[in-house]
Design a protein around this motif. Structure first.
Motif, mmCIF file in Angstrom:
data_model
loop_
_atom_site.group_PDB
_atom_site.id
_atom_site.type_symbol
_atom_site.label_atom_id
_atom_site.label_comp_id
_atom_site.label_asym_id
_atom_site.label_seq_id
_atom_site.Cartn_x
_atom_site.Cartn_y
_atom_site.Cartn_z
ATOM 1 N N PRO A 127 0.834 -1.200 0.000
ATOM 2 C CA PRO A 127 0.000 0.000 0.000
ATOM 3 C C PRO A 127 0.867 1.247 0.000
ATOM 4 O O PRO A 127 2.094 1.182 -0.020
ATOM 5 C CB PRO A 127 -0.803 -0.141 1.291
ATOM 6 C CG PRO A 127 0.044 -0.988 2.180
ATOM 7 C CD PRO A 127 0.778 -1.931 1.259
ATOM 8 N N GLY A 128 0.223 2.399 0.042
ATOM 9 C CA GLY A 128 0.940 3.663 0.058
ATOM 10 C C GLY A 128 1.866 3.768 1.254
ATOM 11 O O GLY A 128 1.810 2.966 2.181
ATOM 12 N N GLU A 130 1.966 5.473 3.801
ATOM 13 C CA GLU A 130 1.402 5.657 5.134
ATOM 14 C C GLU A 130 0.780 4.372 5.684
ATOM 15 O O GLU A 130 0.242 4.360 6.795
ATOM 16 C CB GLU A 130 0.374 6.791 5.108
ATOM 17 C CG GLU A 130 1.006 8.130 4.712
ATOM 18 C CD GLU A 130 -0.020 9.241 4.623
ATOM 19 O OE1 GLU A 130 -0.910 9.293 5.489
ATOM 20 O OE2 GLU A 130 0.058 10.048 3.684
ATOM 21 N N VAL A 132 -1.991 2.732 5.193
ATOM 22 C CA VAL A 132 -3.350 2.929 5.684
ATOM 23 C C VAL A 132 -4.125 1.613 5.735
ATOM 24 O O VAL A 132 -4.895 1.366 6.659
ATOM 25 C CB VAL A 132 -4.093 3.950 4.791
ATOM 26 C CG1 VAL A 132 -5.522 4.154 5.279
ATOM 27 C CG2 VAL A 132 -3.343 5.277 4.792
ATOM 28 N N TYR A 133 -3.886 0.735 4.758
ATOM 29 C CA TYR A 133 -4.639 -0.506 4.674
ATOM 30 C C TYR A 133 -3.717 -1.696 4.496
ATOM 31 O O TYR A 133 -2.704 -1.614 3.805
ATOM 32 C CB TYR A 133 -5.630 -0.461 3.496
ATOM 33 C CG TYR A 133 -6.588 0.694 3.587
ATOM 34 C CD1 TYR A 133 -7.645 0.681 4.489
ATOM 35 C CD2 TYR A 133 -6.423 1.823 2.778
ATOM 36 C CE1 TYR A 133 -8.507 1.748 4.580
ATOM 37 C CE2 TYR A 133 -7.284 2.893 2.873
ATOM 38 C CZ TYR A 133 -8.329 2.849 3.770
ATOM 39 O OH TYR A 133 -9.185 3.914 3.877
ATOM 40 N N LEU A 158 -8.596 7.417 -3.444
ATOM 41 C CA LEU A 158 -8.167 6.566 -2.344
ATOM 42 C C LEU A 158 -7.536 5.275 -2.855
ATOM 43 O O LEU A 158 -6.497 4.843 -2.349
ATOM 44 C CB LEU A 158 -9.351 6.258 -1.423
ATOM 45 C CG LEU A 158 -8.984 5.459 -0.168
ATOM 46 C CD1 LEU A 158 -9.671 6.021 1.064
ATOM 47 C CD2 LEU A 158 -9.328 3.992 -0.335
ATOM 48 N N ARG A 161 -4.086 6.090 -4.496
ATOM 49 C CA ARG A 161 -3.071 6.537 -3.553
ATOM 50 C C ARG A 161 -2.783 5.506 -2.464
ATOM 51 O O ARG A 161 -1.632 5.108 -2.245
ATOM 52 C CB ARG A 161 -3.530 7.852 -2.904
ATOM 53 C CG ARG A 161 -2.655 8.358 -1.763
ATOM 54 C CD ARG A 161 -1.271 8.665 -2.245
ATOM 55 N NE ARG A 161 -0.434 9.194 -1.166
ATOM 56 C CZ ARG A 161 0.864 9.019 -1.087
ATOM 57 N NH1 ARG A 161 1.478 8.311 -2.008
ATOM 58 N NH2 ARG A 161 1.551 9.529 -0.089
ATOM 59 N N ASP A 162 -3.829 5.042 -1.765
ATOM 60 C CA ASP A 162 -3.619 4.225 -0.566
ATOM 61 C C ASP A 162 -3.529 2.732 -0.849
ATOM 62 O O ASP A 162 -2.955 1.987 -0.054
ATOM 63 C CB ASP A 162 -4.740 4.480 0.450
ATOM 64 C CG ASP A 162 -4.603 5.831 1.131
ATOM 65 O OD1 ASP A 162 -3.541 6.452 0.984
ATOM 66 O OD2 ASP A 162 -5.551 6.265 1.803
ATOM 67 N N ARG A 190 -10.627 9.045 3.249
ATOM 68 C CA ARG A 190 -10.038 8.362 4.400
ATOM 69 C C ARG A 190 -10.912 8.506 5.639
ATOM 70 O O ARG A 190 -11.121 7.547 6.387
ATOM 71 C CB ARG A 190 -8.644 8.924 4.680
ATOM 72 C CG ARG A 190 -7.562 8.447 3.730
ATOM 73 C CD ARG A 190 -6.251 9.142 4.040
ATOM 74 N NE ARG A 190 -5.136 8.612 3.260
ATOM 75 C CZ ARG A 190 -3.918 9.138 3.278
ATOM 76 N NH1 ARG A 190 -3.662 10.210 4.028
ATOM 77 N NH2 ARG A 190 -2.948 8.601 2.546
#
Length: 341
Positions: A127-128, A130, A132-133, A158, A161-162, A190
């Motif tokens: 994932p990205g 950060e 996130v997932y 989303l 990116r994520d 998000r």
């Protein structure tokens, strides 16, 4: 992939084009599925993406930019589809019996399951930055369903990116918006998904052995119309959904009432289940014997959403032809062994 193949494809060589794009087919289809929620629609958008790519490949200057270019086409084709269709759901099926009053009605009736065999062709990208997932979360039904509640552009930002990890500037370029607009859409998406995750609070089963045990106990109870046995496996906030029907039943009491009504209508006929997998979750092809009980016909796909050692959700997809995507037969002999034993 050699630059020679890329150059051949740009000159109109169909075989070279297939060789060039085949490695991306599975991941592009999954991308479209995430945004659209429907595997049928995703397949259509994949074909439109490849057709557009074939017609415009001479606009790509290098092989290194091909993947991002294909994602740009696929994303915008999906967004155009959503704008054109205004997300009309499929016709609502008419139940063969009078069901109890549902506790909820879903407006995401187009949702379809995705066979794990299709997911096997996709390498789970990190994932990205950060984080996130979790990669597995992004193919589960809860995530796919949550995306359907977002405005289309927010969902696209989303995912790009994520899930896929594209830099925000690249995402903005793909969608032909400013980086500021993309950042705002991402923040709103998000926040919306975080609220849904908190409300669901699903804790996946921790091991294959645990998952298999829950699935086997469910199959045994479900195929024998042991309603109390099914209810005993549920979390307190469990739900039952049946796309494309909008009816949903939340809570053990409501689920039990629906299952009893269904069992009463079927009489001596019991569902039969063949194990499969969908969206990285345990699933079953569901079959119902005909009145003469000599043949059992496919009546959809049942997908379980697990939370720890309990079942948080049961989604019985009723769409015709779904079993074919899972390599399951149209009908089976009720006398042969299935998950019912």
């Amino acid at each position: 992939m050699s630059e020679a193949v890329f150059d051949q494809a740009r000159t109109g060589d169909e075989q070279a084009f297939r060789e060039l794009t085949d490695p991306y087919r599975a991941e592009l289809q999954l991308h479209c599925y995430r945004i659209l929620g429907s595997l049928t629609d995703a397949e259509d958008m994949l074909q439109e993406t490849l057709l557009a790519a074939w017609r415009n490949l001479d606009s790509v200057t290098s092989h290194s930019s091909l993947r991002a270019w294909l994602y740009r086409i696929a994303t915008n084709r999906c967004l155009n589809e959503l704008r054109a269709a205004k997300r009309r759901g499929p016709p609502e099926p008419v139940p063969p019996f009078q069901p109890p009053e549902p506790t909820h009605r879903s407006d995401v009736t187009w949702l379809q399951p995705c066979p794990d065999t299709l997911l096997a062709g996709v390498s789970e990208a990190a994932p990205g930055p950060e984080d996130v997932y979790d990669a597995k979360e992004t193919v589960r039904l809860a995530f796919i369903s949550s995306l359907q509640h977002l405005p289309p552009r927010q969902a696209a930002v989303l995912v790009l990116r994520d899930v896929l990890g594209y830099p925000l500037g690249d995402v903005a370029a793909m969608l032909e918006v400013t980086t500021t607009a993309a950042k705002g859409a991402l923040q709103r998406a998000r926040a919306a998904l975080a609220r849904r995750r908190q409300a669901d609070a699903v804790r996946p089963a921790s091991a294959d052995e645990l998952e298999n045990g829950i699935s086997e106990r469910f199959a045994e109870a479900f195929t024998s119309d042991d309603i109390e046995g099914v209810v005993a496996l549920l979390t307190d906030d469990a739900w039952l959904a049946m796309p494309p029907a909008p009816h949903q039943y939340h809570g053990a009491a409501a689920i039990g009432a629906f299952l009893r009504t269904s069992a009463a209508w079927r009489g001596e006929r019991h569902f039969l289940l063949l194990p499969t997998r969908a969206n990285r979750q345990p699933a079953f092809g569901c079959y119902l014997p005909r009145p003469d009980e000599r043949t059992a016909d496919a009546v959809g796909i049942v997908v379980l959403t697990l939370s720890g050692d309990r079942i948080h959700g049961i989604t019985h997809f009723l769409g015709a032809g779904l079993h074919e995507r899972f390599g399951l037969p149209d009908s089976i002999d009720p006398g042969l062994p299935t998950s019912s034993g």
